[in-house]
Design a protein around this motif. Structure first.
Motif, short mmCIF file in Angstrom:
data_model
loop_
_atom_site.label_atom_id
_atom_site.label_comp_id
_atom_site.label_asym_id
_atom_site.label_seq_id
_atom_site.Cartn_x
_atom_site.Cartn_y
_atom_site.Cartn_z
N LEU A 311 -7.63 0.58 -6.03
CA LEU A 311 -7.07 -0.62 -5.40
C LEU A 311 -6.00 -1.25 -6.28
O LEU A 311 -4.99 -1.75 -5.77
CB LEU A 311 -8.18 -1.62 -5.11
N GLN A 312 -6.20 -1.22 -7.59
CA GLN A 312 -5.19 -1.76 -8.49
C GLN A 312 -3.90 -0.97 -8.38
O GLN A 312 -2.80 -1.54 -8.35
CB GLN A 312 -5.72 -1.75 -9.93
N ARG A 313 -4.02 0.38 -8.33
CA ARG A 313 -2.81 1.22 -8.24
C ARG A 313 -2.07 0.99 -6.92
O ARG A 313 -0.86 1.13 -6.87
CB ARG A 313 -3.19 2.70 -8.37
N ARG A 314 -2.81 0.66 -5.87
CA ARG A 314 -2.20 0.43 -4.55
C ARG A 314 -1.66 -0.99 -4.41
O ARG A 314 -1.12 -1.33 -3.35
CB ARG A 314 -3.25 0.66 -3.45
N ASN A 315 -1.83 -1.84 -5.42
CA ASN A 315 -1.43 -3.26 -5.31
C ASN A 315 -2.07 -3.93 -4.10
O ASN A 315 -1.44 -4.75 -3.42
CB ASN A 315 0.09 -3.40 -5.26
N ALA A 316 -3.32 -3.56 -3.81
CA ALA A 316 -4.03 -4.19 -2.69
C ALA A 316 -4.28 -5.66 -3.00
O ALA A 316 -4.51 -6.04 -4.15
CB ALA A 316 -5.35 -3.47 -2.44
N VAL A 317 -4.24 -6.48 -1.97
CA VAL A 317 -4.68 -7.87 -2.08
C VAL A 317 -6.19 -7.88 -1.85
O VAL A 317 -6.66 -7.41 -0.81
CB VAL A 317 -3.96 -8.77 -1.06
N VAL A 318 -6.93 -8.37 -2.83
CA VAL A 318 -8.40 -8.28 -2.77
C VAL A 318 -8.98 -9.68 -2.92
O VAL A 318 -8.56 -10.45 -3.79
CB VAL A 318 -8.95 -7.38 -3.90
N ILE A 319 -9.95 -10.02 -2.06
CA ILE A 319 -10.69 -11.27 -2.24
C ILE A 319 -12.12 -10.91 -2.66
O ILE A 319 -12.54 -9.76 -2.57
CB ILE A 319 -10.66 -12.16 -0.99
N ARG A 320 -12.81 -11.89 -3.16
CA ARG A 320 -14.10 -11.65 -3.82
C ARG A 320 -15.26 -11.65 -2.84
O ARG A 320 -15.34 -12.51 -1.96
CB ARG A 320 -14.33 -12.72 -4.89
N GLY A 321 -16.18 -10.70 -3.02
CA GLY A 321 -17.44 -10.68 -2.27
C GLY A 321 -18.60 -11.08 -3.15
O GLY A 321 -18.46 -11.29 -4.35
#
Length: 506
Positions: A311-321
Protein backbone atom coordinates in the motif's frame (compact mmCIF):
# COMPACT_ATOMS: atom_id res chain seq x y z
CA UNK A 1 -33.86 33.36 66.92
CA UNK A 2 -31.17 31.95 64.69
CA UNK A 3 -31.80 29.20 62.16
CA UNK A 4 -31.37 25.60 63.38
CA UNK A 5 -28.18 24.47 61.64
CA UNK A 6 -25.89 21.42 61.59
CA UNK A 7 -22.35 21.37 60.15
CA UNK A 8 -21.75 17.93 58.56
CA UNK A 9 -18.12 18.28 57.47
CA UNK A 10 -15.67 19.72 54.97
CA UNK A 11 -13.75 18.13 52.10
CA UNK A 12 -10.37 18.61 53.72
CA UNK A 13 -9.99 21.55 56.08
CA UNK A 14 -12.22 24.16 57.66
CA UNK A 15 -10.08 27.26 58.44
CA UNK A 16 -13.12 29.30 59.50
CA UNK A 17 -16.08 29.01 61.88
CA UNK A 18 -18.51 27.46 59.38
CA UNK A 19 -21.56 27.73 61.66
CA UNK A 20 -21.00 31.43 62.34
CA UNK A 21 -20.38 32.18 58.64
CA UNK A 22 -23.47 30.18 57.57
CA UNK A 23 -25.72 31.99 60.11
CA UNK A 24 -24.39 35.35 58.90
CA UNK A 25 -24.94 34.54 55.21
CA UNK A 26 -28.43 33.11 55.73
CA UNK A 27 -29.44 36.42 57.29
CA UNK A 28 -28.64 38.14 53.97
CA UNK A 29 -31.11 38.19 51.06
CA UNK A 30 -30.38 35.69 48.22
CA UNK A 31 -28.16 36.96 45.42
CA UNK A 32 -29.72 37.59 41.99
CA UNK A 33 -28.91 34.85 39.44
CA UNK A 34 -28.47 35.82 35.80
CA UNK A 35 -26.44 34.73 32.80
CA UNK A 36 -23.19 36.69 32.82
CA UNK A 37 -23.76 38.02 36.35
CA UNK A 38 -21.51 37.26 39.32
CA UNK A 39 -23.70 34.22 40.09
CA UNK A 40 -25.44 32.02 37.57
CA UNK A 41 -27.74 29.07 38.16
CA UNK A 42 -31.13 27.51 37.70
CA UNK A 43 -34.28 28.93 39.37
CA UNK A 44 -34.11 26.21 42.07
CA UNK A 45 -30.70 27.50 43.19
CA UNK A 46 -30.36 29.89 46.15
CA UNK A 47 -27.09 31.69 46.81
CA UNK A 48 -26.22 33.80 49.87
CA UNK A 49 -22.84 35.51 49.71
CA UNK A 50 -20.62 38.24 51.05
CA UNK A 51 -17.20 39.26 49.75
CA UNK A 52 -15.47 36.25 51.39
CA UNK A 53 -17.87 33.28 51.39
CA UNK A 54 -20.66 31.70 49.31
CA UNK A 55 -23.48 29.50 50.64
CA UNK A 56 -25.36 27.58 47.97
CA UNK A 57 -28.52 25.48 48.31
CA UNK A 58 -31.06 23.96 45.93
CA UNK A 59 -34.79 23.55 46.48
CA UNK A 60 -34.63 19.92 45.30
CA UNK A 61 -32.31 19.09 48.22
CA UNK A 62 -34.81 19.51 51.06
CA UNK A 63 -35.60 16.62 53.39
CA UNK A 64 -38.27 15.79 55.94
CA UNK A 65 -35.89 15.47 58.90
CA UNK A 66 -32.39 16.29 60.07
CA UNK A 67 -31.09 12.70 59.94
CA UNK A 68 -31.97 12.28 56.25
CA UNK A 69 -30.44 15.63 55.32
CA UNK A 70 -27.24 14.86 57.23
CA UNK A 71 -26.97 11.39 55.66
CA UNK A 72 -27.35 12.94 52.19
CA UNK A 73 -24.62 15.51 52.96
CA UNK A 74 -22.25 12.79 54.20
CA UNK A 75 -22.80 10.79 51.03
CA UNK A 76 -22.13 13.87 48.95
CA UNK A 77 -18.97 14.66 50.91
CA UNK A 78 -17.63 11.15 50.30
CA UNK A 79 -18.20 11.64 46.55
CA UNK A 80 -16.58 15.09 46.47
CA UNK A 81 -13.51 13.90 48.37
CA UNK A 82 -13.02 11.22 45.70
CA UNK A 83 -13.54 13.65 42.82
CA UNK A 84 -11.10 16.25 44.25
CA UNK A 85 -12.30 19.12 42.06
CA UNK A 86 -13.61 21.45 44.78
CA UNK A 87 -11.90 23.88 47.16
CA UNK A 88 -10.59 21.88 50.16
CA UNK A 89 -12.51 24.11 52.59
CA UNK A 90 -15.88 23.39 50.90
CA UNK A 91 -18.23 22.40 53.72
CA UNK A 92 -21.63 20.66 53.70
CA UNK A 93 -24.29 21.59 56.23
CA UNK A 94 -28.02 21.31 56.82
CA UNK A 95 -30.42 23.92 58.17
CA UNK A 96 -34.15 24.31 58.72
CA UNK A 97 -35.71 26.14 55.76
CA UNK A 98 -38.71 28.45 55.84
CA UNK A 99 -41.08 25.52 55.14
CA UNK A 100 -39.80 23.59 58.18
CA UNK A 101 -37.86 21.00 56.15
CA UNK A 102 -34.11 20.44 56.39
CA UNK A 103 -32.15 22.00 53.56
CA UNK A 104 -28.76 20.59 52.42
CA UNK A 105 -26.29 23.34 51.47
CA UNK A 106 -22.60 23.88 50.83
CA UNK A 107 -20.36 26.68 52.01
CA UNK A 108 -17.11 27.69 50.27
CA UNK A 109 -14.62 30.55 50.17
CA UNK A 110 -15.60 32.99 47.43
CA UNK A 111 -13.50 32.43 44.29
CA UNK A 112 -13.07 34.55 41.14
CA UNK A 113 -15.31 32.95 38.47
CA UNK A 114 -13.64 32.69 35.07
CA UNK A 115 -16.49 34.22 33.08
CA UNK A 116 -16.07 37.49 35.00
CA UNK A 117 -12.29 37.41 34.53
CA UNK A 118 -12.92 36.90 30.79
CA UNK A 119 -15.28 39.91 30.72
CA UNK A 120 -12.57 42.00 32.40
CA UNK A 121 -9.87 40.80 29.96
CA UNK A 122 -8.06 39.02 32.82
CA UNK A 123 -8.66 35.38 31.84
CA UNK A 124 -5.29 33.64 31.63
CA UNK A 125 -3.96 30.81 29.52
CA UNK A 126 -2.93 29.07 32.77
CA UNK A 127 -6.58 28.89 33.91
CA UNK A 128 -7.71 27.19 30.70
CA UNK A 129 -4.87 24.68 30.91
CA UNK A 130 -6.02 23.84 34.46
CA UNK A 131 -9.57 23.27 33.16
CA UNK A 132 -8.27 20.79 30.56
CA UNK A 133 -6.30 18.82 33.15
CA UNK A 134 -9.18 18.75 35.64
CA UNK A 135 -11.73 17.85 32.94
CA UNK A 136 -9.89 14.79 31.65
CA UNK A 137 -8.80 13.61 35.06
CA UNK A 138 -12.52 13.54 35.96
CA UNK A 139 -13.50 11.83 32.71
CA UNK A 140 -10.73 9.25 32.83
CA UNK A 141 -11.13 8.26 36.48
CA UNK A 142 -14.87 8.50 36.94
CA UNK A 143 -16.48 8.59 33.47
CA UNK A 144 -18.11 11.90 34.40
CA UNK A 145 -18.14 15.23 32.60
CA UNK A 146 -17.80 18.64 34.22
CA UNK A 147 -20.02 21.49 33.05
CA UNK A 148 -17.83 23.27 30.49
CA UNK A 149 -19.05 26.85 30.99
CA UNK A 150 -16.46 29.29 32.34
CA UNK A 151 -18.88 30.34 35.11
CA UNK A 152 -18.48 26.84 36.61
CA UNK A 153 -14.79 27.35 37.43
CA UNK A 154 -13.12 29.78 39.81
CA UNK A 155 -9.61 30.79 40.91
CA UNK A 156 -8.34 31.46 44.41
CA UNK A 157 -5.84 34.23 45.20
CA UNK A 158 -2.94 31.93 44.28
CA UNK A 159 -4.37 31.17 40.83
CA UNK A 160 -5.43 27.59 41.66
CA UNK A 161 -8.57 26.41 39.83
CA UNK A 162 -11.61 24.77 41.45
CA UNK A 163 -14.98 23.56 40.16
CA UNK A 164 -17.96 25.64 41.30
CA UNK A 165 -20.98 23.77 39.96
CA UNK A 166 -22.72 21.01 41.94
CA UNK A 167 -23.57 18.90 38.89
CA UNK A 168 -21.74 16.24 36.90
CA UNK A 169 -22.85 14.82 33.58
CA UNK A 170 -22.66 11.59 31.58
CA UNK A 171 -19.56 11.21 29.42
CA UNK A 172 -20.27 12.10 25.76
CA UNK A 173 -17.12 10.99 23.90
CA UNK A 174 -15.56 14.48 23.90
CA UNK A 175 -18.44 16.24 22.08
CA UNK A 176 -18.94 18.93 24.75
CA UNK A 177 -15.20 19.36 25.26
CA UNK A 178 -14.68 20.01 21.54
CA UNK A 179 -17.56 22.51 21.59
CA UNK A 180 -15.86 24.27 24.52
CA UNK A 181 -12.58 24.48 22.59
CA UNK A 182 -14.52 25.99 19.70
CA UNK A 183 -15.92 28.68 22.01
CA UNK A 184 -12.43 29.49 23.29
CA UNK A 185 -11.03 29.77 19.76
CA UNK A 186 -13.87 32.03 18.62
CA UNK A 187 -13.62 34.27 21.68
CA UNK A 188 -9.87 34.50 22.29
CA UNK A 189 -7.96 33.65 19.08
CA UNK A 190 -7.72 37.36 18.29
CA UNK A 191 -6.51 38.13 21.83
CA UNK A 192 -4.14 36.02 23.93
CA UNK A 193 -4.99 32.62 22.34
CA UNK A 194 -2.70 33.20 19.36
CA UNK A 195 -0.62 30.50 17.68
CA UNK A 196 1.90 29.99 20.49
CA UNK A 197 -0.71 29.79 23.25
CA UNK A 198 -2.91 27.56 21.09
CA UNK A 199 0.00 25.18 20.52
CA UNK A 200 0.58 24.99 24.28
CA UNK A 201 -3.14 24.33 24.75
CA UNK A 202 -2.93 21.47 22.22
CA UNK A 203 0.09 20.00 24.00
CA UNK A 204 -1.75 20.19 27.35
CA UNK A 205 -4.82 18.45 25.90
CA UNK A 206 -2.55 15.71 24.50
CA UNK A 207 -0.83 15.20 27.87
CA UNK A 208 -4.17 15.08 29.72
CA UNK A 209 -5.52 12.52 27.23
CA UNK A 210 -2.36 10.40 27.45
CA UNK A 211 -2.47 10.53 31.26
CA UNK A 212 -6.16 9.83 31.79
CA UNK A 213 -7.77 8.53 28.58
CA UNK A 214 -6.33 6.63 25.60
CA UNK A 215 -4.40 7.09 22.36
CA UNK A 216 -7.59 6.91 20.30
CA UNK A 217 -9.05 9.83 22.26
CA UNK A 218 -6.34 12.15 20.87
CA UNK A 219 -7.60 11.40 17.35
CA UNK A 220 -11.27 11.77 18.30
CA UNK A 221 -10.59 15.23 19.77
CA UNK A 222 -8.42 16.21 16.78
CA UNK A 223 -11.15 15.18 14.30
CA UNK A 224 -13.70 17.18 16.31
CA UNK A 225 -11.51 20.29 16.33
CA UNK A 226 -10.93 19.96 12.57
CA UNK A 227 -14.69 19.87 12.01
CA UNK A 228 -15.46 23.02 14.04
CA UNK A 229 -16.97 25.95 12.16
CA UNK A 230 -14.65 28.85 12.96
CA UNK A 231 -14.13 32.35 11.56
CA UNK A 232 -11.06 32.89 9.36
CA UNK A 233 -9.48 34.88 12.20
CA UNK A 234 -9.28 31.69 14.30
CA UNK A 235 -7.74 29.42 11.64
CA UNK A 236 -4.10 30.04 12.57
CA UNK A 237 -4.87 29.24 16.21
CA UNK A 238 -6.76 26.09 15.21
CA UNK A 239 -3.80 24.87 13.11
CA UNK A 240 -1.37 25.57 15.95
CA UNK A 241 -3.62 23.81 18.48
CA UNK A 242 -3.77 20.72 16.23
CA UNK A 243 0.01 20.80 15.80
CA UNK A 244 0.43 20.78 19.57
CA UNK A 245 -2.21 18.10 20.04
CA UNK A 246 -0.74 15.78 17.42
CA UNK A 247 2.91 16.75 17.96
CA UNK A 248 3.54 17.24 14.25
CA UNK A 249 1.65 14.11 13.16
CA UNK A 250 -1.24 15.98 11.60
CA UNK A 251 -0.58 14.80 8.07
CA UNK A 252 -3.92 13.87 6.55
CA UNK A 253 -4.84 12.79 3.01
CA UNK A 254 -6.11 15.59 0.85
CA UNK A 255 -9.58 15.65 -0.63
CA UNK A 256 -8.41 15.56 -4.25
CA UNK A 257 -8.64 11.75 -4.22
CA UNK A 258 -12.14 11.99 -5.73
CA UNK A 259 -11.13 14.44 -8.45
CA UNK A 260 -8.98 12.02 -10.45
CA UNK A 261 -11.39 9.55 -12.04
CA UNK A 262 -12.53 6.19 -10.62
CA UNK A 263 -11.33 5.24 -7.13
CA UNK A 264 -10.76 1.69 -5.93
CA UNK A 265 -12.35 1.00 -2.54
CA UNK A 266 -10.60 -1.65 -0.44
CA UNK A 267 -11.39 -2.63 3.14
CA UNK A 268 -10.40 -5.23 5.70
CA UNK A 269 -7.33 -6.55 3.88
CA UNK A 270 -6.33 -8.25 7.13
CA UNK A 271 -2.75 -9.12 6.19
CA UNK A 272 -3.82 -11.46 3.37
CA UNK A 273 -1.20 -10.80 0.69
CA UNK A 274 -2.43 -13.23 -2.03
CA UNK A 275 -5.90 -11.63 -1.81
CA UNK A 276 -4.48 -8.08 -1.92
CA UNK A 277 -2.23 -8.94 -4.88
CA UNK A 278 -5.19 -10.40 -6.79
CA UNK A 279 -7.19 -7.18 -6.24
CA UNK A 280 -4.24 -4.95 -7.21
CA UNK A 281 -3.72 -7.00 -10.40
CA UNK A 282 -7.37 -6.44 -11.34
CA UNK A 283 -7.01 -2.70 -10.71
CA UNK A 284 -3.87 -2.64 -12.91
CA UNK A 285 -5.79 -4.47 -15.67
CA UNK A 286 -8.45 -1.72 -15.53
CA UNK A 287 -5.89 1.11 -15.28
CA UNK A 288 -7.14 2.35 -11.90
CA UNK A 289 -4.47 4.11 -9.83
CA UNK A 290 -6.39 5.87 -7.04
CA UNK A 291 -6.89 3.59 -4.05
CA UNK A 292 -8.79 4.29 -0.81
CA UNK A 293 -8.36 1.69 1.94
CA UNK A 294 -11.09 1.76 4.59
CA UNK A 295 -9.06 0.35 7.45
CA UNK A 296 -7.79 -2.94 8.89
CA UNK A 297 -4.72 -3.46 6.78
CA UNK A 298 -3.50 -5.88 9.48
CA UNK A 299 -4.99 -8.46 11.84
CA UNK A 300 -6.19 -12.06 11.30
CA UNK A 301 -3.77 -12.80 8.43
CA UNK A 302 -0.11 -13.85 8.13
CA UNK A 303 1.37 -11.07 5.92
CA UNK A 304 1.13 -7.72 7.77
CA UNK A 305 4.53 -6.34 6.71
CA UNK A 306 4.09 -7.15 3.02
CA UNK A 307 0.56 -5.70 2.87
CA UNK A 308 1.69 -2.42 4.47
CA UNK A 309 4.59 -2.15 2.01
CA UNK A 310 2.33 -2.84 -1.00
CA UNK A 311 0.00 0.00 0.00
CA UNK A 312 2.86 2.38 0.72
CA UNK A 313 4.38 1.70 -2.73
CA UNK A 314 0.99 2.35 -4.37
CA UNK A 315 0.56 5.68 -2.49
CA UNK A 316 -2.84 4.41 -1.33
CA UNK A 317 -4.89 6.68 0.92
CA UNK A 318 -5.47 4.60 4.05
CA UNK A 319 -7.66 5.26 7.08
CA UNK A 320 -7.35 3.44 10.38
CA UNK A 321 -9.33 0.38 11.47
CA UNK A 322 -9.72 -1.16 14.90
CA UNK A 323 -7.07 -3.85 14.24
CA UNK A 324 -4.65 -1.21 12.91
CA UNK A 325 -5.24 0.83 16.05
CA UNK A 326 -4.77 -2.11 18.42
CA UNK A 327 -1.49 -3.10 16.76
CA UNK A 328 -0.20 0.48 16.47
CA UNK A 329 -0.69 1.08 20.18
CA UNK A 330 0.41 -2.38 21.35
CA UNK A 331 -2.95 -3.47 22.66
CA UNK A 332 -4.91 -0.24 23.25
CA UNK A 333 -8.14 -1.53 24.78
CA UNK A 334 -10.46 0.97 23.09
CA UNK A 335 -10.29 -1.09 19.88
CA UNK A 336 -12.79 -3.91 20.48
CA UNK A 337 -12.16 -7.43 19.13
CA UNK A 338 -12.71 -11.13 19.83
CA UNK A 339 -10.27 -13.48 21.60
CA UNK A 340 -9.00 -15.09 18.37
CA UNK A 341 -8.71 -11.68 16.72
CA UNK A 342 -6.73 -10.41 19.69
CA UNK A 343 -4.39 -13.42 19.52
CA UNK A 344 -3.66 -12.65 15.85
CA UNK A 345 -3.25 -8.94 16.62
CA UNK A 346 -0.81 -9.69 19.45
CA UNK A 347 1.18 -11.87 17.04
CA UNK A 348 1.16 -8.99 14.53
CA UNK A 349 2.55 -6.55 17.11
CA UNK A 350 5.65 -8.74 17.41
CA UNK A 351 6.07 -8.96 13.62
CA UNK A 352 6.01 -5.26 12.75
CA UNK A 353 8.90 -2.84 12.99
CA UNK A 354 8.53 0.42 14.93
CA UNK A 355 8.25 2.48 11.71
CA UNK A 356 5.40 0.24 10.50
CA UNK A 357 3.52 0.61 13.78
CA UNK A 358 4.11 4.37 13.63
CA UNK A 359 2.68 4.38 10.10
CA UNK A 360 -0.46 2.64 11.39
CA UNK A 361 -0.71 5.04 14.34
CA UNK A 362 -0.59 8.07 12.04
CA UNK A 363 -3.49 6.87 9.85
CA UNK A 364 -6.52 9.19 10.13
CA UNK A 365 -9.83 8.00 11.57
CA UNK A 366 -11.83 9.38 8.66
CA UNK A 367 -11.64 11.14 5.32
CA UNK A 368 -14.26 13.78 4.54
CA UNK A 369 -14.64 15.35 1.10
CA UNK A 370 -17.70 17.35 0.12
CA UNK A 371 -20.73 15.01 0.29
CA UNK A 372 -18.55 11.95 0.98
CA UNK A 373 -17.31 10.45 4.24
CA UNK A 374 -14.94 7.48 4.54
CA UNK A 375 -14.56 5.63 7.85
CA UNK A 376 -13.71 2.12 8.96
CA UNK A 377 -16.68 1.40 11.20
CA UNK A 378 -19.80 3.56 11.19
CA UNK A 379 -20.80 7.25 11.19
CA UNK A 380 -22.74 6.88 14.48
CA UNK A 381 -19.50 6.20 16.37
CA UNK A 382 -17.32 9.21 17.20
CA UNK A 383 -14.22 6.98 17.14
CA UNK A 384 -15.29 5.72 13.68
CA UNK A 385 -13.59 2.33 14.24
CA UNK A 386 -15.76 0.21 16.54
CA UNK A 387 -19.47 0.44 15.62
CA UNK A 388 -20.96 -1.59 12.74
CA UNK A 389 -23.32 -0.92 9.85
CA UNK A 390 -25.71 -3.86 9.44
CA UNK A 391 -29.43 -4.65 9.22
CA UNK A 392 -30.20 -3.52 12.80
CA UNK A 393 -28.17 -0.28 12.68
CA UNK A 394 -28.20 1.05 9.12
CA UNK A 395 -31.18 3.38 9.60
CA UNK A 396 -29.51 5.01 12.62
CA UNK A 397 -26.30 5.34 10.62
CA UNK A 398 -28.16 6.99 7.75
CA UNK A 399 -29.54 9.48 10.30
CA UNK A 400 -26.01 10.10 11.58
CA UNK A 401 -24.81 10.63 8.00
CA UNK A 402 -27.55 13.23 7.46
CA UNK A 403 -26.58 14.98 10.71
CA UNK A 404 -23.03 15.22 9.37
CA UNK A 405 -24.45 16.71 6.13
CA UNK A 406 -22.97 13.90 4.02
CA UNK A 407 -24.63 11.87 1.27
CA UNK A 408 -22.32 8.85 0.92
CA UNK A 409 -20.35 6.96 3.56
CA UNK A 410 -17.76 4.41 2.46
CA UNK A 411 -17.02 1.96 5.28
CA UNK A 412 -15.73 -1.50 6.11
CA UNK A 413 -15.64 -3.44 9.41
CA UNK A 414 -18.69 -5.69 8.84
CA UNK A 415 -16.95 -7.51 5.92
CA UNK A 416 -20.35 -7.61 4.13
CA UNK A 417 -20.32 -6.23 0.59
CA UNK A 418 -23.20 -4.02 -0.54
CA UNK A 419 -25.13 -0.77 -0.08
CA UNK A 420 -27.77 0.37 2.39
CA UNK A 421 -29.69 3.40 1.15
CA UNK A 422 -32.46 5.91 1.63
CA UNK A 423 -34.61 7.40 -1.11
CA UNK A 424 -37.46 9.85 -0.40
CA UNK A 425 -37.55 8.78 3.29
CA UNK A 426 -37.80 5.10 2.29
CA UNK A 427 -35.13 2.85 3.80
CA UNK A 428 -33.59 0.36 1.38
CA UNK A 429 -32.10 -2.88 2.79
CA UNK A 430 -28.75 -4.33 1.71
CA UNK A 431 -28.30 -4.19 -2.08
CA UNK A 432 -25.66 -6.65 -3.32
CA UNK A 433 -26.06 -6.12 -7.09
CA UNK A 434 -22.68 -5.83 -8.89
CA UNK A 435 -23.39 -2.38 -10.41
CA UNK A 436 -25.33 0.36 -8.63
CA UNK A 437 -26.23 4.01 -9.29
CA UNK A 438 -25.66 5.92 -6.06
CA UNK A 439 -26.94 9.11 -7.68
CA UNK A 440 -30.48 7.73 -7.45
CA UNK A 441 -30.23 7.59 -3.64
CA UNK A 442 -30.59 10.44 -1.17
CA UNK A 443 -28.06 8.74 1.13
CA UNK A 444 -25.94 5.60 0.91
CA UNK A 445 -23.73 3.43 3.14
CA UNK A 446 -21.31 1.59 0.84
CA UNK A 447 -19.18 -1.36 1.94
CA UNK A 448 -16.80 -2.73 -0.74
CA UNK A 449 -16.56 -6.03 1.14
CA UNK A 450 -13.42 -7.51 2.68
CA UNK A 451 -10.30 -8.11 0.61
CA UNK A 452 -8.80 -10.62 3.00
CA UNK A 453 -11.54 -12.03 5.26
CA UNK A 454 -15.02 -11.95 3.55
CA UNK A 455 -18.08 -12.81 5.64
CA UNK A 456 -20.93 -13.04 3.12
CA UNK A 457 -20.39 -16.73 2.29
CA UNK A 458 -18.17 -16.03 -0.73
CA UNK A 459 -14.47 -16.60 0.08
CA UNK A 460 -13.19 -14.64 -2.94
CA UNK A 461 -11.35 -11.32 -2.40
CA UNK A 462 -13.85 -8.46 -2.51
CA UNK A 463 -13.48 -4.78 -3.39
CA UNK A 464 -15.30 -2.03 -5.29
CA UNK A 465 -14.74 0.74 -7.82
CA UNK A 466 -16.42 4.09 -7.25
CA UNK A 467 -16.82 6.55 -10.13
CA UNK A 468 -17.41 10.01 -8.63
CA UNK A 469 -18.32 11.60 -11.97
CA UNK A 470 -21.08 9.08 -12.72
CA UNK A 471 -21.92 8.40 -9.04
CA UNK A 472 -21.77 4.64 -9.58
CA UNK A 473 -20.21 1.78 -7.68
CA UNK A 474 -19.15 -1.59 -9.09
CA UNK A 475 -18.56 -4.46 -6.67
CA UNK A 476 -15.77 -6.94 -7.44
CA UNK A 477 -15.24 -10.56 -6.33
CA UNK A 478 -11.87 -11.92 -7.38
CA UNK A 479 -10.46 -15.47 -6.98
CA UNK A 480 -7.04 -15.78 -5.34
CA UNK A 481 -4.67 -18.41 -3.94
CA UNK A 482 -6.58 -19.13 -0.72
CA UNK A 483 -4.52 -22.28 -0.06
CA UNK A 484 -1.31 -20.22 0.18
CA UNK A 485 -2.78 -17.87 2.79
CA UNK A 486 -4.12 -20.80 4.84
CA UNK A 487 -0.75 -22.60 4.67
CA UNK A 488 1.01 -19.46 5.95
CA UNK A 489 -1.54 -18.98 8.76
CA UNK A 490 -0.97 -22.55 9.91
CA UNK A 491 2.80 -22.22 9.59
CA UNK A 492 2.74 -19.19 11.92
CA UNK A 493 0.33 -20.85 14.38
CA UNK A 494 -2.51 -18.37 13.94
CA UNK A 495 -5.87 -19.51 15.46
CA UNK A 496 -7.57 -22.36 13.58
CA UNK A 497 -10.93 -20.59 13.96
CA UNK A 498 -9.62 -17.80 11.70
CA UNK A 499 -8.47 -20.37 9.13
CA UNK A 500 -11.93 -21.92 9.02
CA UNK A 501 -13.64 -18.53 8.66
CA UNK A 502 -11.37 -17.67 5.75
CA UNK A 503 -12.08 -21.00 4.03
CA UNK A 504 -15.87 -20.58 4.40
CA UNK A 505 -16.05 -16.82 3.81
CA UNK A 506 -18.04 -16.46 7.05
Amino acid sequence: GSTSLRIVGSIHEMPFDAAAVAHRLLALPPMPLAHGAAFTGRPITRIHADDRYVLKSRLDRRFADEATAVAWCRQRLTLERRYAVYHPARTWLAFVAEDGRWQAANLSPRLAPLHLLADQGRLSEAALLQIVRMYYRMAGRFGQRLDEGLSNFGLNADGALFYLDDDFFAWDEHASFVAMIGQWLRAYAGQWLGADAARRLGETIARALHDHMGELDVDIVAEGIRDLYLPASAEASRRALLEGLLAGADERPNASLFGRGPVALLADIHANLPALDAVLAELDRRGIRSILVLGDVVGYGPHPEACIMRLQRRNAVVIRGNHDHYVAHRGESKASMSVSAQAAADWTIQRLTDPMREWLAALPLKLADGPRLAVHGAPVDRSYINAYVYEMTYQRNLDALAALEKKICFHGHSHIQGTYGRRRSQHLPLDERPCQELGRLDAALVNPGSVGQPRNGDPRAQAAIYDPARETVEFLRIPYDLAQTIADMQRFGLPEQLVQRLRQGR
